[in-house]
Design an enzyme around this catalytic site. Sequence first.
Site, mmCIF file in Angstrom:
data_model
loop_
_atom_site.group_PDB
_atom_site.id
_atom_site.type_symbol
_atom_site.label_atom_id
_atom_site.label_comp_id
_atom_site.label_asym_id
_atom_site.label_seq_id
_atom_site.Cartn_x
_atom_site.Cartn_y
_atom_site.Cartn_z
ATOM 1 N N SER A 1 -17.053 -46.841 29.686
ATOM 2 C CA SER A 1 -16.059 -46.268 30.602
ATOM 3 C C SER A 1 -16.338 -46.828 31.997
ATOM 4 O O SER A 1 -17.437 -47.342 32.245
ATOM 5 C CB SER A 1 -16.219 -44.737 30.621
ATOM 6 O OG SER A 1 -15.578 -44.169 31.744
ATOM 7 N N TYR B 1 -20.665 -36.558 31.110
ATOM 8 C CA TYR B 1 -19.887 -37.704 30.623
ATOM 9 C C TYR B 1 -20.413 -39.000 31.244
ATOM 10 O O TYR B 1 -20.651 -39.996 30.533
ATOM 11 C CB TYR B 1 -18.406 -37.481 30.984
ATOM 12 C CG TYR B 1 -17.467 -38.531 30.459
ATOM 13 C CD1 TYR B 1 -16.928 -38.420 29.181
ATOM 14 C CD2 TYR B 1 -17.105 -39.636 31.228
ATOM 15 C CE1 TYR B 1 -16.043 -39.376 28.686
ATOM 16 C CE2 TYR B 1 -16.231 -40.591 30.746
ATOM 17 C CZ TYR B 1 -15.698 -40.466 29.476
ATOM 18 O OH TYR B 1 -14.832 -41.415 28.997
HETATM 19 P P1 NDP Z 1 -8.793 -38.643 22.666
HETATM 20 O O1 NDP Z 1 -9.246 -37.282 23.088
HETATM 21 O O2 NDP Z 1 -7.365 -39.021 22.816
HETATM 22 O O3 NDP Z 1 -9.239 -38.923 21.127
HETATM 23 C C1 NDP Z 1 -10.564 -38.689 20.746
HETATM 24 C C2 NDP Z 1 -10.775 -39.140 19.331
HETATM 25 O O4 NDP Z 1 -12.155 -38.946 18.995
HETATM 26 C C3 NDP Z 1 -9.972 -38.325 18.314
HETATM 27 O O5 NDP Z 1 -9.580 -39.185 17.258
HETATM 28 C C4 NDP Z 1 -10.976 -37.292 17.820
HETATM 29 O O6 NDP Z 1 -10.734 -36.843 16.501
HETATM 30 C C5 NDP Z 1 -12.246 -38.139 17.823
HETATM 31 N N1 NDP Z 1 -13.468 -37.354 17.848
HETATM 32 C C6 NDP Z 1 -13.900 -36.488 18.812
HETATM 33 N N2 NDP Z 1 -15.085 -35.960 18.461
HETATM 34 C C7 NDP Z 1 -15.415 -36.499 17.251
HETATM 35 C C8 NDP Z 1 -16.515 -36.340 16.364
HETATM 36 N N3 NDP Z 1 -17.534 -35.523 16.667
HETATM 37 N N4 NDP Z 1 -16.504 -37.053 15.210
HETATM 38 C C9 NDP Z 1 -15.487 -37.883 14.904
HETATM 39 N N5 NDP Z 1 -14.425 -38.070 15.699
HETATM 40 C C10 NDP Z 1 -14.382 -37.385 16.856
HETATM 41 O O7 NDP Z 1 -9.751 -39.650 23.479
HETATM 42 P P2 NDP Z 1 -9.445 -41.092 24.138
HETATM 43 O O8 NDP Z 1 -8.687 -41.924 23.214
HETATM 44 O O9 NDP Z 1 -8.957 -40.880 25.507
HETATM 45 O O10 NDP Z 1 -10.948 -41.649 24.277
HETATM 46 C C11 NDP Z 1 -11.549 -42.443 23.280
HETATM 47 C C12 NDP Z 1 -12.827 -43.040 23.844
HETATM 48 O O11 NDP Z 1 -12.534 -43.790 25.015
HETATM 49 C C13 NDP Z 1 -13.879 -42.005 24.242
HETATM 50 O O12 NDP Z 1 -15.163 -42.504 23.974
HETATM 51 C C14 NDP Z 1 -13.673 -41.893 25.751
HETATM 52 O O13 NDP Z 1 -14.816 -41.456 26.408
HETATM 53 C C15 NDP Z 1 -13.349 -43.334 26.085
HETATM 54 N N6 NDP Z 1 -12.655 -43.510 27.351
HETATM 55 C C16 NDP Z 1 -11.428 -42.923 27.576
HETATM 56 C C17 NDP Z 1 -10.784 -43.135 28.780
HETATM 57 C C18 NDP Z 1 -9.454 -42.551 29.079
HETATM 58 O O14 NDP Z 1 -8.993 -42.697 30.225
HETATM 59 N N7 NDP Z 1 -8.770 -41.903 28.153
HETATM 60 C C19 NDP Z 1 -11.392 -43.959 29.841
HETATM 61 C C20 NDP Z 1 -12.679 -44.513 29.492
HETATM 62 C C21 NDP Z 1 -13.266 -44.293 28.281
HETATM 63 P P3 NDP Z 1 -9.785 -35.547 16.207
HETATM 64 O O15 NDP Z 1 -8.361 -36.024 16.412
HETATM 65 O O16 NDP Z 1 -10.101 -35.197 14.807
HETATM 66 O O17 NDP Z 1 -10.189 -34.509 17.187
#
Ligand code: NDP
Length: 261
Positions: free
Chosen positions: A152, A165
């Site tokens: 990130s 985070y």
């Molecule tokens: P979302 O909240 O949109 O999606 C998160 C995803 O992770 C979902 O598919 C969720 O599954 C899954 N998930 C969460 N916990 C678990 C777990 N314990 N085991 C398996 N799956 C899990 O997140 P984003 O798409 O925004 O973020 C994705 C990644 O990108 C993260 O690592 C985030 O930190 C990183 N990121 C995001 C940014 C942003 O601006 N959005 C910026 C920088 C980094 P389910 O649907 O079943 O809950």
Amino acid sequence: MTAQQTPSQFDISGRVALVTGSSRGIGRSIAEGFAEAGAVVVLNGVDPERLAATQAEFTARFGAERVFARAFDVTGEAAVVAGIAWIEEEVGPLRILVNNAGIQHRVPLLDLALADWERVLTTNLTSAFLVGRTAARGMIERGVGTIINVASVQTDLARPTIGAYTTSKGGIRNLTRAMTAEWAGHGLTINAIAPGYIHTEMTQKLVDDDTFNQWILGRTPAHRWGTTADLVGPALWLASDASAFVNGQVIFIDGGMTVVV
Ligand code: NDP
């Protein structure tokens, strides 16, 4: 000699790719990009219904033989070991892993409960170690594999209320380096992509907050939020042979946010 990149260097067709947390958001877009490029994708999340819905949409577009799904919690060691074993037996040798699953929890450090600190660290950082270690065992045996960890802009930068985070994403940088130090000699490439502010469910509240939204537009040289599609090209490049000698790096995909003050 000039090495020229040819389209074939970017070919990932037939490769088995697991993208954790790909039922929605960034992971879903990366999995979609991989499937469009011909890879065999394994979707993952914890909510089985959401995962099944995404799988159904992908299957309609790419065919059942190239779309698989396995719900497991990336923080549970036994679940991770069983999940990777299932992929290797039922789908094929895992060639590409994207450690994408992650969560956010916005509370000032002084008010942050230990349980919440641990939940964020475990979900965002320990999971990448657990899934990475399990996947790497097979990859090392075969002498080939790619791991892409999702970092990130908070790998480099801090902001109030997201201390756990920021700490977890800083850890992703050094986990990527540690994996490289130990596994690059076995034919693995391990890198991280570091998205800037991307419009997903995780950031919806920030997009809806006018003050924050204006701050993002002003703070980002590209003057916009990122989209999940912005991450696909860099992920494809890192998943392909075109990046074979890129190892241990964090690639920022942030519209320039981390290079200006
Ligand atoms: P979302 O909240 O949109 O999606 C998160 C995803 O992770 C979902 O598919 C969720 O599954 C899954 N998930 C969460 N916990 C678990 C777990 N314990 N085991 C398996 N799956 C899990 O997140 P984003 O798409 O925004 O973020 C994705 C990644 O990108 C993260 O690592 C985030 O930190 C990183 N990121 C995001 C940014 C942003 O601006 N959005 C910026 C920088 C980094 P389910 O649907 O079943 O809950």
